[in-house]
Structures are given as structure tokens and as C-alpha cells.
Design an enzyme around this catalytic site. Structure first.
Site, PDB file in Angstrom:
ATOM      1  N   GLU A 159       1.085  -1.175   0.325  1.00 44.99           N
ATOM      2  CA  GLU A 159      -0.020  -0.200   0.490  1.00 44.99           C
ATOM      3  C   GLU A 159       1.607   1.652  -0.319  1.00 44.99           C
ATOM      4  O   GLU A 159       1.362   1.827   0.779  1.00 44.99           O
ATOM      5  CB  GLU A 159      -1.158   0.372   1.235  1.00 44.99           C
ATOM      6  CG  GLU A 159      -2.106  -1.249   0.905  1.00 44.99           C
ATOM      7  CD  GLU A 159      -2.947  -1.453   2.043  1.00 44.99           C
ATOM      8  OE1 GLU A 159      -3.462  -0.803   3.360  1.00 44.99           O
ATOM      9  OE2 GLU A 159      -3.942  -2.162   1.976  1.00 44.99           O
ATOM     10  N   ASN A 200       2.303  -5.183  -3.138  1.00 43.96           N
ATOM     11  CA  ASN A 200       0.352  -5.684  -3.418  1.00 43.96           C
ATOM     12  C   ASN A 200      -0.639  -4.303  -2.643  1.00 43.96           C
ATOM     13  O   ASN A 200       0.437  -3.072  -1.992  1.00 43.96           O
ATOM     14  CB  ASN A 200       0.418  -6.514  -1.558  1.00 43.96           C
ATOM     15  CG  ASN A 200      -1.210  -6.793  -1.950  1.00 43.96           C
ATOM     16  OD1 ASN A 200      -1.013  -7.681  -2.538  1.00 43.96           O
ATOM     17  ND2 ASN A 200      -1.289  -7.014  -0.402  1.00 43.96           N
ATOM     18  N   HIS A 236     -10.306  -6.010  -2.440  1.00 43.34           N
ATOM     19  CA  HIS A 236     -11.563  -5.806  -1.380  1.00 43.34           C
ATOM     20  C   HIS A 236     -12.848  -5.396  -2.065  1.00 43.34           C
ATOM     21  O   HIS A 236     -13.183  -3.600  -2.370  1.00 43.34           O
ATOM     22  CB  HIS A 236     -11.401  -5.258  -0.205  1.00 43.34           C
ATOM     23  CG  HIS A 236     -10.035  -5.911  -0.023  1.00 43.34           C
ATOM     24  ND1 HIS A 236     -10.372  -7.870   0.691  1.00 43.34           N
ATOM     25  CD2 HIS A 236      -8.715  -5.529   0.683  1.00 43.34           C
ATOM     26  CE1 HIS A 236      -9.596  -7.428   1.744  1.00 43.34           C
ATOM     27  NE2 HIS A 236      -8.039  -6.744   1.203  1.00 43.34           N
ATOM     28  N   GLU A 264      -6.155 -11.013  -1.364  1.00 42.37           N
ATOM     29  CA  GLU A 264      -7.206 -10.669  -0.590  1.00 42.37           C
ATOM     30  C   GLU A 264      -8.807 -10.338  -0.984  1.00 42.37           C
ATOM     31  O   GLU A 264      -9.310  -9.583  -0.749  1.00 42.37           O
ATOM     32  CB  GLU A 264      -6.521  -9.272   0.128  1.00 42.37           C
ATOM     33  CG  GLU A 264      -5.195  -9.043   0.417  1.00 42.37           C
ATOM     34  CD  GLU A 264      -4.473  -8.250   1.709  1.00 42.37           C
ATOM     35  OE1 GLU A 264      -5.410  -7.207   1.744  1.00 42.37           O
ATOM     36  OE2 GLU A 264      -3.691  -7.743   1.774  1.00 42.37           O
ATOM     37  N   ASP A 266     -12.396 -10.773  -1.218  1.00 46.20           N
ATOM     38  CA  ASP A 266     -14.158 -10.600  -0.162  1.00 46.20           C
ATOM     39  C   ASP A 266     -14.819  -9.552  -0.910  1.00 46.20           C
ATOM     40  O   ASP A 266     -13.909  -8.274  -1.781  1.00 46.20           O
ATOM     41  CB  ASP A 266     -13.656 -10.280   1.330  1.00 46.20           C
ATOM     42  CG  ASP A 266     -13.055  -8.962   1.381  1.00 46.20           C
ATOM     43  OD1 ASP A 266     -12.916  -8.189   0.818  1.00 46.20           O
ATOM     44  OD2 ASP A 266     -12.399  -8.922   2.500  1.00 46.20           O
TER      45      ASP A 266
HETATM   46  C1  XIL Z   1      -6.524  -6.811   8.286  1.00 45.34           C
HETATM   47  C2  XIL Z   1      -6.599  -7.805   9.170  1.00 45.34           C
HETATM   48  O1  XIL Z   1      -6.990  -8.633   8.170  1.00 45.34           O
HETATM   49  C3  XIL Z   1      -7.112  -7.632  10.401  1.00 45.34           C
HETATM   50  O2  XIL Z   1      -7.301  -8.611  11.024  1.00 45.34           O
HETATM   51  C4  XIL Z   1      -6.377  -6.674  10.997  1.00 45.34           C
HETATM   52  O3  XIL Z   1      -7.259  -5.760  12.473  1.00 45.34           O
HETATM   53  C5  XIL Z   1      -6.107  -5.347   9.932  1.00 45.34           C
HETATM   54  O4  XIL Z   1      -5.713  -5.728   8.529  1.00 45.34           O
HETATM   55  N1  XIL Z   1      -5.108  -5.016   3.562  1.00 45.34           N
HETATM   56  C6  XIL Z   1      -4.120  -5.072   4.296  1.00 45.34           C
HETATM   57  C7  XIL Z   1      -3.846  -6.720   5.114  1.00 45.34           C
HETATM   58  O5  XIL Z   1      -2.803  -5.081   3.175  1.00 45.34           O
HETATM   59  O6  XIL Z   1      -3.489  -6.562   6.363  1.00 45.34           O
HETATM   60  C8  XIL Z   1      -5.508  -6.114   5.513  1.00 45.34           C
HETATM   61  O7  XIL Z   1      -5.501  -6.741   7.071  1.00 45.34           O
HETATM   62  C9  XIL Z   1      -7.181  -5.806   5.354  1.00 45.34           C
HETATM   63  C10 XIL Z   1      -6.678  -5.087   4.212  1.00 45.34           C
END
Ligand code: XIL
Length: 349
Positions: A159, A200, A236, A264, A266
Site C-alpha cells: 500500500e 501489494n 476488497h 485478498e 472479499d
Molecule cells: C487486516 C486484517 O484482516 C485485520 O485482522 C487487521 O486488524 C487489519 O489488517 N490490506 C492488507 C491486510 O494488506 O493486511 C489487511 O488485513 C486488510 C487490508
């Protein structure tokens, strides 16, 4: 037998064959796993796991049976592994690695350099830019060396950009300027030459300023010969809003000479979801997975968690949840079947 009868019996033979095929295919589909489906297109299906849940049998069963790759959801983050300066806690990370190895799963290491989930001693300390650079390099070196040989891919930098495509003004940028990315990548390569090194990010799955900023960064890293092997698309999304151009965007990155992955995934819905929302979600699971399998360099798709019982979504997006392919009772949702279908049937490269 006259012509018409002959044709008729040919048709009925074909119908019988088609029916047999369906009967044969249906139970196979019900038994199908995400892992097996992904393997038909030489991809992995992955999930973010939490080693604290390894004593929950239904969780472990799904984690083992459905996925050929795992990512530590939190276990490898800096705040977890070095809560106090020089005091290390690798228990959760080691547990995750042991689990993956016992189950023959690839490991996506996540993550080495980020602006969040940093330990307090680091964020509240006063360090010179030179000291921060050393702290970052030492952290990358230590963690990547510890798991050397076990990690399929590392999210080395997570990020880096703001929504408008400007560099995120975090402590790493302030200390080193944009060079921190290359410095981190080189340290990771030196520590574990066998791991694929990724950047990422989220909101890069569709064309826009943030996507273009990352694209330009990857292009310039490639020109400089920096060790960058992949780009992770977090993905996401809100169900129904997965981008239409994800395939083109992933292909554009891949054309720079890197792998791409959905890291990631969802697809959140307003809770409680109705059947229509779950169908829209399923359609978007198919869309995202379809985009990955249509891009030759897309190596796999990981969801951010296993079931709706443990997802991060309700804690971070008020009013939303139910974002994963398995529900709170560990049962497959329409999204699961859509995912299987997309892995096995979409246009593949
Ligand atoms: C999130 C986790 O799912 C949570 O449990 C934690 O509290 C915060 O981080 N982007 C990412 C991940 O790269 O590491 C994040 O994970 C979600 C967003």
C-alpha cells in the site's frame, strides 16, 4: 431402418450420453474443492489464515481441504513479530508456516514494509532517516531470512500510494523518499533469493490514478533492474461493484514482465444479506476469478479469510459483512459454487 428412425435413435443415443455425462458430472461438482478447481487452470486457491483458530476443527478442515496457498492474515506483521524493540515473537508465524508445510500449501508472506500494524516503539520513537532506513532493512532481512526457502511470495511493500496516485506520506517515504521500495526489495532478495517479491495494494484493480502510479513505479523498477516479481491486487470489493476492466489492468501489469495475483479477495454485502445479494456476490466472485484465469501471468486467487465467521469486514466496514465463499456455519455459499465454476470453465490462458 429408415432415415428418420436412424436419425431418431442417434439423437436418443446422444441424449442418453449427455444425461450420463450430467449424472457423472453433478456429484463430482458437489465434491469439488476450490483447490482442485484452481488446479485445473494451473492456479492456486488461497486464503488468509489466523493460527489462533487452528484448534477449531471445521475451520482447519476447510483451510486444509480448500486451499493450496495460505497467507498469514496478521501473524507476520511487524507489530506481531517484534512487539518491543529487539523482542521477537514468531510463535504465530511459525505455526502458520508449519501448518502450510504439513498440508503442502504455498505460503504468501505478508507483509514486510507497510504503514500500518507497526509496533509502537517504532511509530512513537524518534529516529533519524538513516536509523529508519537501517531499521527497515534489518527488519526485512531478519524476517525474510527466518523463513528463507519456505515462502513462495512475499508482499515486500504494501500500500504505497494514496487514492490520487500520490505517494503515501508514511514514515518510510519521509525517511527515504520513494527509494524505500527498491531498498526493501533488494534487502528481501538478498535474504531469500527464492521468494517472488511483490508489491501489494488495493484500488488498483481498475484504471485510475492510483493504478497508474503503481504501474509507473513497477515500470521504473523494472527499468532499473530492481527485484520486483509480482503485483498483488487486494480486491476488497462491494458485491456488485467488482470492476469490469480488472482483466485488462492485470494484463497491463503482466506485460511489464511481472506475475499478478488476486491476494485478498472479499466481496462485502450489506448485512444481513438476502438471496439476491448473495447471487450478486457469486457473480462477482466469478468475474474476479474469471479475470485471473484469463491472464496467463495471474498465478492464483486468495480470499481474505475462510468463512464469514471470522472476516475482518464487519470490523472495518460498518453495516457490511458476509464477504467470503463460506458462511458463518462453514457452509458453502453461492459464491463458492461460482468460484468453482469460474476456475474450471472460464476462458483460460
Ligand atoms: C487486516 C486484517 O484482516 C485485520 O485482522 C487487521 O486488524 C487489519 O489488517 N490490506 C492488507 C491486510 O494488506 O493486511 C489487511 O488485513 C486488510 C487490508
Amino acid at each position: 431402418m429408415d432415415e428418420r428412425k436412424a436419425r431418431g435413435s442417434r439423437w436418443s443415443r446422444m441424449r442418453a450420453a449427455a444425461l450420463a455425462l450430467c449424472l457423472f458430472a453433478a456429484p463430482a461438482a458437489a465434491d469439488m474443492t476450490l483447490k482442485a478447481a484452481a488446479a485445473t487452470s494451473a492456479r492456486y486457491s488461497g486464503a488468509a489464515l489466523d493460527p489462533d483458530l487452528f484448534d477449531e476443527q471445521p475451520y482447519v478442515r476447510l483451510a486444509r481441504e480448500q486451499f493450496s496457498a495460505v497467507t498469514p492474515e496478521n501473524a507476520m506483521k511487524w507489530a506481531v513479530v517484534e512487539p518491543m524493540r529487539g523482542v521477537f515473537d514468531w510463535r504465530a508465524a511459525d505455526k502458520l508456516v508449519a501448518f502450510a508445510q504439513a498440508n503442502g500449501q504455498k505460503i504468501r508472506g505478508h507483509n514486510l514494509v507497510w504503514y500500518m500494524q507497526l509496533p509502537d516503539w517504532l511509530t512513537s520513537g524518534t529516529f533519524t532517516p538513516t536509523e529508519l532506513r537501517q531499521l527497515m532493512v534489518d527488519h526485512v532481512t531478519l524476517e525474510a531470512s527466518r523463513y528463507k526457502g519456505s515462502i513462495y511470495a512475499w508482499d515486500v511493500v504494501n500500500e504505497t500510494f494514496a487514492e490520487d496516485g500520490a505517494w503515501r506520506h508514511d514514515m518510510w517515504l519521509q525517511a527515504m523518499g520513494p527509494d524505500y521500495v527498491e531498498i526493501a526489495l533488494r534487502a528481501a532478495r538478498a535474504a531469500d533469493p527464492g521468494a517472488k517479491l511483490y508489491i501489494n495494494d488495493y484500488n488498483i484493480e481498475s484504471a485510475g490514478p492510483k493504478m497508474r502510479a503503481l504501474y509507473d513505479l513497477v515500470a521504473s523498477l523494472k527499468r532499473k533492474g530492481a527485484p520486483i516479481d509480482g503485483v498483488g491486487f487486494e480486491s476488497h470489493f462491494v458485491a456488485g461493484k467488482a470492476p469490469d476492466d480488472m482483466r485488462e489492468v492485470m494484463q497491463a501489469f503482466a506485460n511489464l514482465g511481472v506475475d499478478v495475483a488476486v491476494t485478498e479477495l472479499d466481496l462485502r454485502v450489506k448485512t444481513p444479506p438476502d438471496a439476491k445479494a448473495l447471487d450478486a456476490q457469486a457473480a462477482d466472485y466469478a468475474k474476479v476469478i474469471g479475470a485471473c484465469v484469463a491472464v496467463k501471468q495471474c498465478v492464483g486467487v486468495s480470499t481474505w479469510g475462510v468463512t464469514d465467521a471470522h472476516s475482518w469486514i464487519p470490523f472495518f466496514f460498518a453495516g457490511y459483512g458476509a464477504a467470503l465463499p463460506f458462511d458463518e456455519n462453514y457452509q458453502p455459499k453461492p459464491a463458492f459454487f461460482a468460484a468453482i465454476d469460474a476456475f474450471t470453465r472460464a476462458e483460460r490462458r
